[in-house]
Design an enzyme around this catalytic site. Structure first.
Site: not given
Ligand SMILES: NC(=O)c1ccc[n+]([C@@H]2O[C@H](COP(=O)([O-])OP(=O)(O)OC[C@H]3O[C@@H](n4cnc5c(N)ncnc54)[C@H](O)[C@@H]3O)[C@@H](O)[C@H]2O)c1
Length: 549
Positions: A432, A408, A425, A429, A436, A418, A449, A319, A361, A297
């Site tokens: 977005h 942020k 917050r 968007n 999306h 939000e 993304h 989030k 972003e 939990r």
């Molecule tokens: N929670 C939130 O508020 C929020 C906001 C924006 C995006 N997201 C989510 O984030 C995700 C995308 O995140 P991302 O773009 O970081 O993608 P990811 O986590 O898939 O990482 C991208 C790639 O980079 C590699 N990698 C990670 N660190 C590395 C490093 N230091 N050197 C080399 N390679 C490295 C990973 O293995 C992966 O292949 C999506 O699922 C999206 O929905 C969440």
């Protein structure tokens, strides 16, 4: 070695600095005096005649003129910058790296009393309410001072000098601790940002939580880039290290992965209150965050983001989510990390496309009203995307991460859940809604993304201009910046029907009403009354085939 003394006006930087330098036969550099010499005027005169920006430009040149830090073991230079010099991320980059930074802290009431007795006129605190002014300065600057080692500066000068010497002595023992550039305690977790800081700062976060070991949750890509080094450093520091590996990329964001990882935590006998460390990009952070939100939990999580998306966006704000076959991020929870450790070193190994995409972003954050971030992206964005060594070494990467990440933090602090319909917050968007929709049309495979957000930003600009909300020159500037960064330059190969179909699905999830965040001259406006035909034209403008399939 060089010692930098930071703190508010009246905190004793000059008097302590002079005494410390004298004890060591070191030179004392008062940066305000250096500015006055260079300008041939006093600081109050510069403020009165040319205003604060001219003073800040002189100050920046004085910081630059210091050159690199002196690597000797003995104290060679003691540097006292003016209280506001460290607000500028680039000044901090130049001042703090390789130097021992000590924060002389003191209560605003005491500082105000000292300033009243001082012969120096400080333009920023010369008004009628010095205590209020100092409080405001403290709130705005504390995160920059707190990057240094904190001392109570409000005791007798020799005692303060002794205390500074003790801190300097400790620093000699651990010269490899990296450089902290910003540190803040916030409601949404402590935030620390710097270069080469991960091991020391994760260790500190674990000690605060009284953890008995380091349970690292990561994935193969982040592990190879940053995890192995972190685990080795923590092991060398005496930590027992456990590793739980999830799948790489979006494949981590599945409930089955959470279940398997939770079983592993149970096998490791991870208990209530025992933290996990989420090391990776946004996909890893979202999943490990959800795991932390639900295992027993809720257990604490320390987020250590290793991608640019994660450092400026996903690791901040609490989030967490996994995907369902029906859609992305459909199952999740708000779960704030106890600490967010942002070490920009890990961005050096990131593939160029990941860095470049994430700038979508960053452009969004700039478009929301950060003009300095706008300038930085215009001048250095492409070099940052390429991962040029000069962009790292000159502090451009650290500045970008700090500006976007802190923006942020502030948005989330103002509206954690939000709740705001037109402010807070929801601003995040921007870009977005159609972002999306095209990301979904790409099946979450072909577009990153941030790349999708860049397309969405162009659409938001075009909608804004058509409605008369976004001034044409603002829209031009945003689109030109995206052009320069090579973002969203190619028309997308999806059909308008499919894109509009995804938009309609989002609209249903949003209770039948999409709220569009649109850029204005210096920020944004939220509109729920955007006509369908305007949206359709903006969507079509992103696509190679502009008519419904
Ligand atoms: N929670 C939130 O508020 C929020 C906001 C924006 C995006 N997201 C989510 O984030 C995700 C995308 O995140 P991302 O773009 O970081 O993608 P990811 O986590 O898939 O990482 C991208 C790639 O980079 C590699 N990698 C990670 N660190 C590395 C490093 N230091 N050197 C080399 N390679 C490295 C990973 O293995 C992966 O292949 C999506 O699922 C999206 O929905 C969440």
């Amino acid at each position: 070695m060089d010692v930098v003394l930071v703190g508010l006006p009246g905190s004793g930087k000059s008097v302590v600095g002079k005494r410390l330098a004298h004890r060591h036969g070191a030179s004392f550099i008062d940066l305000d005096e250096a500015v006055e010499r260079a300008a041939g005027r006093t600081i109050p005169e510069i403020f009165a005649q040319d205003g604060e920006p001219t003073f800040r430009a002189f100050e920046q040149r004085a910081v630059e003129a210091l050159g690199p830090a002196d690597p000797s073991v003995d104290v060679v230079r003691v540097i006292a910058p003016g209280g506001g010099a460290v607000v500028d991320p680039r000044n901090r980059w130049r001042l703090y790296r390789g130097r021992v930074v000590v924060w002389l802290d003191g209560r605003p009431e005491v500082l105000a009393q000292r300033l009243r007795r001082s012969v120096h006129v400080r333009p920023l605190v010369a008004g009628r309410d010095p205590i209020g002014t100092i409080r405001a300065l403290a709130a705005a600057r504390e995160r920059f001072y707190a990057a240094g080692r904190r001392l109570n500066g409000i005791t007798e000068v020799p005692a303060v000098v002794d205390a500074v010497e003790r801190l300097v002595g400790e620093a000699v023992i651990a010269p490899s601790a990296g450089t902290v550039l910003l540190r803040a305690e916030t409601r949404i977790g402590s935030v620390v940002l710097g270069e080469g800081i991960a091991a020391v700062e994760v260790g500190a976060a674990l000690r605060r939580l009284e953890a008995r070991r380091a349970v690292l949750v990561s994935e193969p890509g982040a592990w190879a880039a940053a995890g192995e080094g972190l685990a080795a450093a923590m092991h060398a520091d005496g930590w027992a290290v456990e590793r739980v590996l999830l799948p790489q990329g979006e494949a981590a964001k599945r409930l089955a992965v959470v279940e398997a990882a939770a079983s592993e935590l149970a096998r490791l006998r991870v208990e209530r209150g025992e933290p996990i460390i989420a090391l990776g990009g946004g996909a890893l952070g979202d999943t490990a965050g959800f795991l932390a939100a639900t295992y027993l939990r809720g257990i604490p999580v320390v987020q250590v983001p290793t991608t640019l998306v994660a450092q400026i966006d996903s690791a901040i704000g609490g989030k967490t989510a996994v995907d369902l076959p029906e859609g992305k991020n459909l199952l999740g929870a708000f779960h704030q990390p106890t600490a967010i450790v942002i070490d920009t070193t890990s961005l050096r190994t990131l593939p160029e496309r990941e860095r470049r995409g994430a700038l979508g972003e960053a452009v969004k954050m700039a478009a929301l009203g950060d003009e300095r971030l706008f300038d930085l992206l215009e001048t250095a964005g492409d070099a940052i995307a390429r991962g040029e060594a000069a962009a790292f070494d000159a502090g451009a990467v650290a500045e970008l991460v700090e500006r976007a990440a802190w923006a942020k933090v502030e948005v989330v602090l103002a509206d954690e859940r939000e709740a705001g319909a037109t402010t807070g917050r929801i601003a995040l968007n921007l870009g977005h809604s159609l972002g999306h929709a095209v990301e979904a049309a790409a099946g979450y495979r072909d577009l990153l993304h941030g790349e999708a957000v860049a397309h969405g930003l162009r659409a938001a600009c075009r909608i804004g201009v058509e409605l008369g909300v976004t001034p044409a020159d603002r829209a031009d500037r945003i689109e030109r910046l995206l052009d320069g960064l090579g973002l969203a330059v190619e028309p997308l190969p999806y059909s308008l029907d499919v894109v509009l179909g995804h938009l309609a699905a989002d609209k249903k999830h949003a209770g039948g009403r999409l709220r569009w965040v649109l850029p204005v001259a210096d920020g944004y406006e939220v509109r729920a009354d955007v006509p369908d035909d305007v949206v359709e034209r903006a969507a079509a403008s992103l696509l190679a085939t502009r008519s419904p399939a």
